[in-house]
Design an enzyme around this catalytic site. Structure first.
Site, PDB file in Angstrom:
ATOM      1  N   GLU A  70      28.641  -2.435  24.355  1.00  0.00           N
ATOM      2  CA  GLU A  70      28.627  -0.976  24.284  1.00  0.00           C
ATOM      3  C   GLU A  70      29.967  -0.408  24.712  1.00  0.00           C
ATOM      4  O   GLU A  70      30.516  -0.771  25.763  1.00  0.00           O
ATOM      5  CB  GLU A  70      27.507  -0.394  25.169  1.00  0.00           C
ATOM      6  CG  GLU A  70      26.115  -0.702  24.641  1.00  0.00           C
ATOM      7  CD  GLU A  70      25.023   0.015  25.398  1.00  0.00           C
ATOM      8  OE1 GLU A  70      23.881  -0.006  24.913  1.00  0.00           O
ATOM      9  OE2 GLU A  70      25.308   0.592  26.469  1.00  0.00           O
ATOM     10  N   SER A 108      16.053   3.056  20.618  1.00  0.00           N
ATOM     11  CA  SER A 108      16.981   2.122  21.256  1.00  0.00           C
ATOM     12  C   SER A 108      16.307   1.427  22.437  1.00  0.00           C
ATOM     13  O   SER A 108      15.678   2.068  23.290  1.00  0.00           O
ATOM     14  CB  SER A 108      18.219   2.873  21.744  1.00  0.00           C
ATOM     15  OG  SER A 108      19.075   2.007  22.447  1.00  0.00           O
ATOM     16  N   SER A 109      16.431   0.107  22.485  1.00  0.00           N
ATOM     17  CA  SER A 109      15.896  -0.653  23.625  1.00  0.00           C
ATOM     18  C   SER A 109      16.828  -0.456  24.821  1.00  0.00           C
ATOM     19  O   SER A 109      18.004  -0.804  24.752  1.00  0.00           O
ATOM     20  CB  SER A 109      15.812  -2.146  23.275  1.00  0.00           C
ATOM     21  OG  SER A 109      14.922  -2.364  22.215  1.00  0.00           O
ATOM     22  N   ASN A 126      20.654   5.817  18.089  1.00  0.00           N
ATOM     23  CA  ASN A 126      19.442   5.131  17.647  1.00  0.00           C
ATOM     24  C   ASN A 126      18.229   5.879  18.180  1.00  0.00           C
ATOM     25  O   ASN A 126      18.169   6.205  19.367  1.00  0.00           O
ATOM     26  CB  ASN A 126      19.438   3.675  18.152  1.00  0.00           C
ATOM     27  CG  ASN A 126      18.245   2.891  17.647  1.00  0.00           C
ATOM     28  OD1 ASN A 126      17.470   3.374  16.834  1.00  0.00           O
ATOM     29  ND2 ASN A 126      18.102   1.680  18.140  1.00  0.00           N
ATOM     30  N   THR A 172      15.531  -4.727  17.495  1.00  0.00           N
ATOM     31  CA  THR A 172      14.089  -4.705  17.753  1.00  0.00           C
ATOM     32  C   THR A 172      13.309  -5.031  16.487  1.00  0.00           C
ATOM     33  O   THR A 172      12.327  -5.779  16.514  1.00  0.00           O
ATOM     34  CB  THR A 172      13.674  -3.323  18.289  1.00  0.00           C
ATOM     35  OG1 THR A 172      14.417  -3.052  19.496  1.00  0.00           O
ATOM     36  CG2 THR A 172      12.196  -3.271  18.587  1.00  0.00           C
ATOM     37  N   GLY A 205      23.518  -4.998  22.828  1.00  0.00           N
ATOM     38  CA  GLY A 205      24.812  -5.496  22.381  1.00  0.00           C
ATOM     39  C   GLY A 205      25.944  -4.856  23.167  1.00  0.00           C
ATOM     40  O   GLY A 205      25.741  -4.039  24.066  1.00  0.00           O
ATOM     41  N   SER A 218      23.236  -0.662  19.859  1.00  0.00           N
ATOM     42  CA  SER A 218      22.077   0.195  19.680  1.00  0.00           C
ATOM     43  C   SER A 218      22.046   0.763  18.261  1.00  0.00           C
ATOM     44  O   SER A 218      23.038   1.310  17.767  1.00  0.00           O
ATOM     45  CB  SER A 218      22.120   1.342  20.701  1.00  0.00           C
ATOM     46  OG  SER A 218      21.035   2.196  20.522  1.00  0.00           O
ATOM     47  N   GLY A 219      20.887   0.613  17.603  1.00  0.00           N
ATOM     48  CA  GLY A 219      20.730   1.121  16.241  1.00  0.00           C
ATOM     49  C   GLY A 219      21.007   0.101  15.177  1.00  0.00           C
ATOM     50  O   GLY A 219      20.922   0.397  13.982  1.00  0.00           O
TER      51      GLY A 219
END
Length: 1043
Positions: A386, A160-161, A157, A112, A384, A107-108
């Site tokens: 985590e 973040s998705s 992020n 995206t 990704g 994330s971050g």
């Protein structure tokens, strides 16, 4: 890419495969850091793109950059996400092979944004038509909508998705996008009801509250205060500086319109979002029997109104659950905890199904309307690996997904390497790598995989808890080398693992999972009473999301883990059927700061993204490989046999080139179409030699080109000069001919005009007359008199005689008028005096012409004698009109005396210049005459009549003045008697002396001006006119007197 090898010490290498110390993570990080600080955020590992989030805008995505990457060899330009997109797009079009781009990272890291850039490139590169533009717009507009409902702010992020997305873009045979399809994976629906400190719920909630109009909010019974809602205020971070919720709300509304969401569907969508917020504020209190009771039923009424269900049925379902036993249904009241769980489960269920419905709606809008065979390009944007402080069920599923992707990545990478070696006829050398299949089996294997044990605990009757699940794991897989729990760990490890945790040794690192909530999240059950309430809703969306088929079916719903495992297996099948490309995204720091590179954080991501493993696979054989044509085209200048061009087969040319460069036998291999170079140092040495050779070639090219250019310029100038000469001669000849023709016509006209010049104006003489008039007027303008004294006038032709007379009169009048306008009072006085002087002396006294040029003044006294005038005026009470220096010759022997002559209004005074004593005082009425000669001298005699005032007659006064004309004119004008002036033309003036005697003054011409007493007792005056020195003498006398 080779163009930048000579800058590798400053900006690093563009392909990690070219690192010398490729096994060293520090060398990997150093190369990444060099490029990051130069804003070079993209680097290759063979065909894999590594992207580092810069956390600021870079001007590398403009239309010019997009155009430069179109239809270009993959390694020809610097690394870029556009290069990945272009390679996949061209492979799909040219080879008719389905493609997919796998974008991964934590994330971050910018996943995206990378997927957006891929879509941007595809939209810009494909063909254009109305239908194609429609599909492009919908593909691009799907992003804002999915981000609003699927993205949220986390501690790492701001966007973040919180779901995985796989998008298939469909292309026709021309390469134009004609449709698309989206698959979503594992939406983090627990975020709907709970957020960690510093985090937010999904963006859609805040965008609705901050961006919707007051009327819309009133219709939804909402207030524009996010902190007023329990589901939004837990993270204490409702405001976000990096995102504009109002602007994003407008973007979402635009996306809904573009993607064919009807107004009814949009209203239903906003009503569901509002109902979730209201559900979060529903509160429960325990009654006397410890059963849950809703304390604010008005909110339940609002939710029922928004969803279109029965209020009483929803109220009952939130406080009770129905149990079926022995074909009998029993209603069991819920405790407060159970009611809160039911409320949150309903909120999560509604939002999760809403998100799934949005994806299906987007797919319907993107569907291909033409029933033709299409090529596919997939785009996988998925979470990704985590590792958080507390890792739960969501992290377990996400990391399982990444294990599967890593397994797929290694398999496909090795497969592609082997296929390339086989195509080129080069012996394959086995590669040592970590095979994470053992970890995937640990998670998904049956019957003792973690997911199998988890499902078994969820389905097993009896009192099952998260603790029993962990205990079961210890019994079944406790001895697995990649699994550790508190019960099976050694003493040292137990200190780092709590009793409610287990640890897995993933390929990317060790992750400790907390088992709290594993069973509940895996069951993901929604009480039947709540389902029954939702089935009866009239909301346009929830009525489709909750169907009666769920109530009829007796089959137990699949657990969340099983659903995810199944969908992941389908994803793996999809990816295996396509040719993959990879984008690995890395975030440089945890603070989203530009220019900050945290090596510890980056190294951690490099590890769990498997980049070092990927690099070892690509470097297992040969670091560099290029087609013969490309290699020969770049380096042919290093070998005389291949420079400047090689006519034979490219492979033979490359063989000659490497032989000339003295490559070692183990440094390279020649395949069927490519050269393979094993060590980067060999390529670097070749590139450095090429850089040196370029300077030599540049000098030669410059020399040849200068010669060629100068000769080309000379020839061009020569041809130009010849053409110019030719055309100029023609122009001159044409002009001369035309001039001669005009001249002949003019001459003919003027000849005729001259012949008829005295005739009345007619056709024959009109031009001649006109020219004559014009010519005479031009000459007159140049020769016209400039002053009133100039009486000249050019003669006029006979036909202009009358005109000339009129013009002369007009000119004279004009000059006189101009002259008169310029005359001042002082000039007027001067002119009056000059007129009198002319009348008195012109033609009568020789000195007169020399006085014309000088102005007459009222005083000739020097500054140091200026007081004499004031003293005399006080003494005599008379106004002095004129004063000047004179020389007086006395009446007793003509001795000269220096005196000052003063002319008052009525009297003449002769004063001693030393003591201001009045020597003579003569009223003008006593002056009988003033005599002077007709020569150049300045002597004059004032004849005084005897009177009572003067007493006995002293005789006449003999004076000599340097300005005799001025003095006598002033005397005549002040006395107002011109008749007293007499000019002796005989050369002798008789005068009276003292005592009644007679004296005589004789005047004569001579070389030097002289006044003296003669031998006969007379006064002799020589005017000095022969030398014409009167003026100079006057000046000398005046200067002497002034000093």
């Amino acid at each position: 890419m080779e163009d930048h090898l000579h800058r590798r010490d400053h900006t690093g290498v563009q392909d990690f495969v070219l690192l010398e110390d490729y096994r060293n993570p520090d060398a990997f990080l150093e190369n990444l850091k060099k490029r990051f600080h130069e804003d070079l955020i993209y680097t290759y590992i063979g065909p894999v793109l590594v992207s580092v989030n810069p956390y600021h805008e870079l001007d590398i995505y403009n239309p010019e950059i997009i155009h430069s990457y179109k239809n270009v060899n993959f390694y020809e330009l610097p690394p870029h996400v556009f290069a990945i997109a272009d390679a996949s797009y061209r492979s799909m079009r040219g080879e008719n092979r389905d493609q997919c781009i796998l974008i991964s990272g934590e994330s971050g890291a910018g996943k995206t944004e990378a997927s957006k850039k891929v879509l941007l490139y595809i939209a810009a590169s494909s063909t254009h038509s109305s239908d194609v533009e429609r599909v492009k717009d919908r593909l691009l507009e799907s992003n804002p909508l999915l981000e609003a409902f699927g993205n949220a702010k986390t501690t790492r992020n701001d966007n973040s998705s919180r779901f995985g997305k796989y998008m298939d873009i469909q292309f026709d045979y021309k390469g134009a996008p004609v449709g698309g399809h989206i698959l979503n994976y594992l939406l983090e629906k627990s975020r709907v009801v709970h957020q960690a400190p510093g985090e937010r719920n999904f963006h859609a909630f805040y965008q609705l509250l901050n961006g919707a109009s007051p009327i819309t909010l009133k219709q939804l019974s909402l207030t524009a205060e996010p902190d007023a809602y329990f589901y939004l205020n837990q993270g204490e971070s409702s405001s976000l500086q990096t995102m504009d919720d109002q602007a994003n709300w407008r973007a979402v509304q635009h996306s809904l319109d573009v993607l064919d969401f009807s107004q009814q569907q949009q209203k239903a969508l906003f009503a569901i979002v509002a109902s979730v917020l209201h559900l979060g504020n529903v509160k429960f209190e325990a009654d006397g029997k410890d059963m849950a009771h809703i304390s604010n039923p008005n909110l339940v009424a609002t939710v029922a109104e928004l969803l279109g269900c029965q209020e009483d049925k929803l109220l009952l379902a939130l406080q009770n659950k129905t149990i079926e036993a022995n074909n009998e249904k029993l209603r069991s009241p819920l405790t407060v905890d159970q009611a809160l769980y039911a409320r949150d489960a309903l909120a999560k269920g509604i939002y999760d199904r809403l998100f799934t419905w949005i994806v299906h709606k987007i797919n319907s809008s993107l569907s291909n309307r033409c029933k033709i065979k299409c090529s596919l390009m997939g785009l996988l944007d998925i979470y990704g690996f985590e590792i958080f402080q507390v890792n739960c069920f969501e992290q377990f599923c996400i990391n399982y997904c990444n294990e599967k992707l890593q397994q797929l990545f290694i398999e496909l990478t090795l497969k592609s390497e082997q296929e390339e070696y086989q195509r080129e006829g080069i012996q394959w050398e086995p590669v040592e790598y970590f095979n994470n299949k053992i970890i995937c089996d640990l998670i998904e294997a049956k019957p003792i995989g973690i997911m199998s044990v988890l499902d078994e605990e969820c389905l097993r009757p009896g009192d099952t808890t998260d603790a029993t699940f962990l205990s079961k794991l210890g019994e079944t897989i406790g001895k697995h080398p990649h699994f550790i729990s508190h019960s099976v760990a050694d003493n040292a490890t137990r200190k780092t693992i709590a009793r409610d945790e287990f640890r897995m040794l993933h390929y990317a690192g060790d992750v400790t999972y907390n088992i709290k909530g594993f069973l509940d999240k895996n069951n993901d059950l929604l009480f039947r009473d709540l389902k029954e309430a939702m089935v009866e809703t009239t909301n346009a969306i929830t009525s489709q999301c909750f169907t009666k088929a769920e109530l009829i079916s007796k089959k137990r719903p699949e657990t969340a883990a099983t659903q995810f495992k199944t969908s992941l297996a389908q994803l793996m099948d999809i990816l295996m059927s396509k040719e993959p490309s990879y984008v690995r995204c890395i975030k440089p720091n945890d603070y989203k700061r530009a220019g900050q590179f945290d090596e510890k954080i980056v190294l951690h991501q490099v590890k769990y993204l498997g980049l070092m493993e990927n690099l070892r696979v690509h470097r297992a054989g040969f670091a560099y490989r290029r087609p013969y044509e490309v290699f020969l085209k770049r380096y042919k200048s290093l070998c005389p046999a291949t420079w400047p061009s090689y006519r034979g087969h490219p492979k033979d040319g490359v063989q000659a080139l490497v032989s000339h460069l003295k490559y070692g036998e183990d440094d390279y291999r020649l395949g069927k179409t490519k050269i393979f170079i094993r060590f980067p140092r060999v390529l670097f040495a070749t590139e450095d030699a090429f850089q040196r050779r370029k300077h030599e070639l540049a000098t030669q090219i410059q020399s040849k080109y200068r010669c060629f250019h100068q000769r080309k310029v000379f020839l061009r100038m020569k041809i130009s000069a010849i053409l110019i000469q030719c055309h100029w001669r023609r122009v001159i000849a044409q002009r001369l001919l035309e001039r001669r023709r005009k001249a002949a016509l003019v001459i003919r006209k003027f000849v005729k005009g001259f012949r008829y010049r005295n005739e009345p104006e007619c056709e024959e003489n009109r031009e001649f007359v006109k020219f004559t008039k014009m010519n005479w007027l031009k000459r007159l303008a140049q020769a016209a008199p400039q002053s009133v004294l100039d009486k000249t006038w050019i003669p006029a032709p006979r036909l202009l005689a009358e005109t000339s007379g009129h013009l002369q009169k007009l000119c004279t009048r004009n000059l006189v008028l101009k002259y008169v306008k310029k005359i001042t009072p002082t000039m007027k006085s001067q002119m009056k005096q000059k007129v009198v002087a002319e009348r008195l002396f012109k033609g009568k006294k020789d000195v007169y012409p020399h006085s014309v040029k000088d102005h007459f003044v009222d005083s000739r006294l020097a500054p140091h004698h200026a007081t004499l005038k004031d003293k005399l005026q006080k003494l005599t009470n008379e106004n002095i009109k004129y004063c000047t220096y004179v020389t007086k010759y006395d009446r007793h022997g003509y001795k000269s005396r220096k005196r000052v002559l003063f002319l008052a209004v009525t009297t003449l005074f002769v004063v001693d210049e030393k003591d201001c004593k009045v020597k003579d005082r003569v009223p003008y009425s006593s002056i009988k005459g003033v005599h002077t000669s007709n020569l150049m001298d300045g002597v004059f005699v004032i004849v005084v009549a005897a009177s009572e005032e003067n007493g006995a007659c002293k005789g006449d006064i003999i004076l000599q003045s340097d300005h005799v004309i001025e003095t006598l004119t002033k005397l005549v004008m002040i006395s107002n008697n011109e008749s007293v002036l007499q000019i002796a033309a005989s050369g002798v003036i008789n005068h009276d002396l003292a005592g009644g005697k007679q004296g005589q003054i004789e005047f004569s011409k001579g070389d030097n001006y002289l006044v003296k007493k003669g031998k006969g007792g007379q006064l002799l005056v020589v005017d000095g006119s022969n030398e014409l020195r009167l003026t100079n003498s006057d000046l000398d006398l005046g200067a002497e007197r002034t000093s």
